[in-house]
Scaffold this motif. Structure first.
Motif, mmCIF file in Angstrom:
data_model
loop_
_atom_site.group_PDB
_atom_site.id
_atom_site.type_symbol
_atom_site.label_atom_id
_atom_site.label_comp_id
_atom_site.label_asym_id
_atom_site.label_seq_id
_atom_site.Cartn_x
_atom_site.Cartn_y
_atom_site.Cartn_z
ATOM 1 N N THR A 64 0.926 -1.129 -0.092
ATOM 2 C CA THR A 64 0.027 0.052 0.048
ATOM 3 C C THR A 64 0.945 1.197 0.010
ATOM 4 N N LEU A 65 0.199 2.503 -0.222
ATOM 5 C CA LEU A 65 1.077 3.702 -0.378
ATOM 6 C C LEU A 65 1.186 4.269 0.927
ATOM 7 N N SER A 66 0.165 3.923 1.774
ATOM 8 C CA SER A 66 -0.030 4.678 3.199
ATOM 9 C C SER A 66 0.544 3.318 4.155
ATOM 10 N N ASN A 67 0.981 4.037 5.334
ATOM 11 C CA ASN A 67 1.301 3.220 6.417
ATOM 12 C C ASN A 67 0.298 2.171 7.009
ATOM 13 N N PRO A 68 0.083 1.241 7.009
ATOM 14 C CA PRO A 68 -1.085 0.333 7.260
ATOM 15 C C PRO A 68 -0.881 0.201 8.845
ATOM 16 N N TYR A 69 0.063 0.544 9.366
ATOM 17 C CA TYR A 69 0.196 0.143 10.860
ATOM 18 C C TYR A 69 -0.103 1.450 11.886
ATOM 19 N N THR A 70 -0.982 1.406 12.569
ATOM 20 C CA THR A 70 -1.435 2.426 13.683
ATOM 21 C C THR A 70 -0.701 2.400 14.657
ATOM 22 N N SER A 71 -0.322 3.670 15.338
ATOM 23 C CA SER A 71 0.197 3.788 16.636
ATOM 24 C C SER A 71 -0.864 4.290 17.808
ATOM 25 N N ASP A 72 -0.240 4.284 18.918
ATOM 26 C CA ASP A 72 -1.033 4.664 20.068
ATOM 27 C C ASP A 72 -0.902 6.094 20.210
ATOM 28 N N ARG A 73 -1.656 7.074 20.184
ATOM 29 C CA ARG A 73 -1.783 8.597 20.338
ATOM 30 C C ARG A 73 -2.766 8.994 21.546
ATOM 31 N N PRO A 74 -2.353 9.937 22.140
ATOM 32 C CA PRO A 74 -3.099 10.452 23.261
ATOM 33 C C PRO A 74 -4.730 10.816 22.641
ATOM 34 N N VAL A 75 -5.694 10.614 23.537
ATOM 35 C CA VAL A 75 -6.803 10.897 23.099
ATOM 36 C C VAL A 75 -7.347 12.014 22.592
ATOM 37 N N SER A 76 -6.743 13.103 23.456
ATOM 38 C CA SER A 76 -6.495 14.590 23.240
ATOM 39 C C SER A 76 -6.327 14.604 21.553
ATOM 40 N N GLU A 77 -5.263 14.125 21.314
ATOM 41 C CA GLU A 77 -4.760 14.345 19.884
ATOM 42 C C GLU A 77 -5.522 13.719 18.997
ATOM 43 N N LYS A 78 -5.986 12.358 19.141
ATOM 44 C CA LYS A 78 -7.128 11.652 18.358
ATOM 45 C C LYS A 78 -8.376 12.386 18.026
ATOM 46 N N ALA A 79 -8.895 13.016 19.069
ATOM 47 C CA ALA A 79 -10.152 13.614 19.087
ATOM 48 C C ALA A 79 -10.097 15.120 17.893
ATOM 49 N N LYS A 80 -8.919 15.338 17.517
ATOM 50 C CA LYS A 80 -8.782 16.467 16.789
ATOM 51 C C LYS A 80 -8.887 15.995 15.356
ATOM 52 N N VAL A 81 -8.856 14.855 15.077
ATOM 53 C CA VAL A 81 -8.572 14.155 13.712
ATOM 54 C C VAL A 81 -9.874 13.685 13.373
ATOM 55 N N GLN A 82 -10.530 13.866 12.095
ATOM 56 C CA GLN A 82 -11.594 13.809 11.528
ATOM 57 C C GLN A 82 -12.899 14.031 12.452
ATOM 58 N N ALA A 83 -12.782 15.053 13.232
ATOM 59 C CA ALA A 83 -13.665 15.485 14.087
ATOM 60 C C ALA A 83 -15.195 15.645 13.435
ATOM 61 N N GLN A 84 -15.299 16.166 12.228
ATOM 62 C CA GLN A 84 -16.607 16.326 11.662
ATOM 63 C C GLN A 84 -17.285 14.825 11.457
ATOM 64 N N GLU A 85 -16.218 14.164 10.815
ATOM 65 C CA GLU A 85 -16.635 12.717 10.226
ATOM 66 C C GLU A 85 -17.337 11.891 11.434
ATOM 67 N N LYS A 86 -16.358 11.921 12.711
ATOM 68 C CA LYS A 86 -16.727 11.431 14.023
ATOM 69 C C LYS A 86 -18.015 11.712 14.510
ATOM 70 N N GLU A 87 -18.347 13.138 14.353
ATOM 71 C CA GLU A 87 -19.684 13.613 14.823
ATOM 72 C C GLU A 87 -20.873 13.040 14.091
ATOM 73 N N ALA A 88 -20.537 13.287 12.993
ATOM 74 C CA ALA A 88 -21.533 12.667 11.810
ATOM 75 C C ALA A 88 -22.039 10.961 12.204
ATOM 76 N N ILE A 89 -20.898 10.223 12.386
ATOM 77 C CA ILE A 89 -21.012 8.849 12.700
ATOM 78 C C ILE A 89 -21.811 8.815 13.997
ATOM 79 N N ALA A 90 -21.332 9.497 14.986
ATOM 80 C CA ALA A 90 -22.083 9.749 16.284
ATOM 81 C C ALA A 90 -23.506 9.692 16.326
ATOM 82 N N LYS A 91 -23.852 10.655 15.476
ATOM 83 C CA LYS A 91 -25.303 10.766 15.274
ATOM 84 C C LYS A 91 -26.173 10.076 14.626
ATOM 85 N N GLU A 92 -25.692 9.333 13.971
ATOM 86 C CA GLU A 92 -26.054 7.938 13.187
ATOM 87 C C GLU A 92 -26.127 7.031 14.163
#
Length: 254
Positions: free
Chosen positions: A57-85
């Motif tokens: 693959t072109l992108s790194n397929p392995y995820t790393s453990d990041r602080p929840v405060s940092e994760k919350a800022k990533v794809q925030a709008q998408e997460k909110e839409a998913i949560a509403k569904e």
């Protein structure tokens, strides 16, 4: 065909589709799978791709453990839409499990109940969000605290789950690989999530498009153990089709 020509074809296919398959390349280029694997290894050594199980693959397929405060800022709008569904699936008088993760925390912010709702959670953030809301009874699991996720894991949490059953599990993950399954970055969290799946009658995975094609350190389960995935509009239609072919319900949040 020279090695350079093969490598050029492989890289062009990667640019077009984002990933390549060893067997498909072997058939297309009329060389052995061993040769293709050597090609992929050479290209990876040059930092031109990442090898995966059965391909690259072109992108790194392995995820790393990041602080929840940092994760919350990533794809925030998408997460909110998913949560509403996801919130639409919760009925009054239900008993549900809210696991850990930023998308699950986003779901907690959408949860209200006119009648009694029982919530079991490993997430401190979820408990704090729901605390004080009328008609919601919260059971906070105990155990070893993971500061990076503000959630608990370990034998105490797992022991509590032995004597209960639950309606819906809402599960966050770090990676979804259609061949390998669902993963997270922490083995103890993976183990607790396995227990959640065992006691839940229905498992809903909340995952934005960035989680697909990724793998974490700890495998939770194979893809056939879940019933429903809620994702966002950027998830490729080919992925959605593959999931539905496997009998998994897919909801795309607007």
């Amino acid at each position: 065909m020279t090695i350079s020509e093969r490598h050029e074809i492989i890289l062009n296919k990667l640019k077009e589709t984002g990933k390549v398959n060893v067997q498909e390349l072997s058939d297309e280029l009329s060389v052995s799978e061993v040769t293709i694997r050597k090609d992929l290894r050479l290209l990876e050594d040059k930092n031109l791709l990442f090898r995966t199980h059965g391909g690259a693959t072109l992108s790194n397929p392995y995820t790393s453990d990041r602080p929840v405060s940092e994760k919350a800022k990533v794809q925030a709008q998408e997460k909110e839409a998913i949560a509403k569904e996801a919130a639409k699936l919760i009925g009054d008088k239900d008993s549900i499990i809210l696991a850990s993760g930023t998308t699950v925390s986003a779901l907690a912010r959408e949860v209200y109940s006119k009648n009694r709702l029982t919530v079991i959670t490993s997430s401190l953030d979820v408990s704090l969000t729901l605390s004080g809301r009328e008609n919601i009874e919260i059971t906070q699991l105990g155990g070893q605290l993971r500061p990076s996720s503000n959630s608990v894991v370990g034998p105490y949490a797992e022991e509590f789950l032995k004597n209960i059953t639950c309606g819906i599990l809402f599960l966050g993950v770090d990676g979804i690989d259609l061949e390998y399954g669902l993963t997270t970055t922490n083995l103890m969290e993976a183990s607790l999530n396995q227990k959640f799946i065992e006691i839940a009658q229905y498992t809903v995975v909340l995952a934005d498009h960035t989680k697909f094609g990724k793998r974490g350190f700890g495998r939770i389960c194979t893809i056939d153990r879940i019933q429903h995935i809620i994702t966002d509009e950027q998830t490729p239609q080919s992925v959605i089709k593959d999931l539905e072919t496997k009998g998994i319900r897919v909801t795309v949040a607007d």
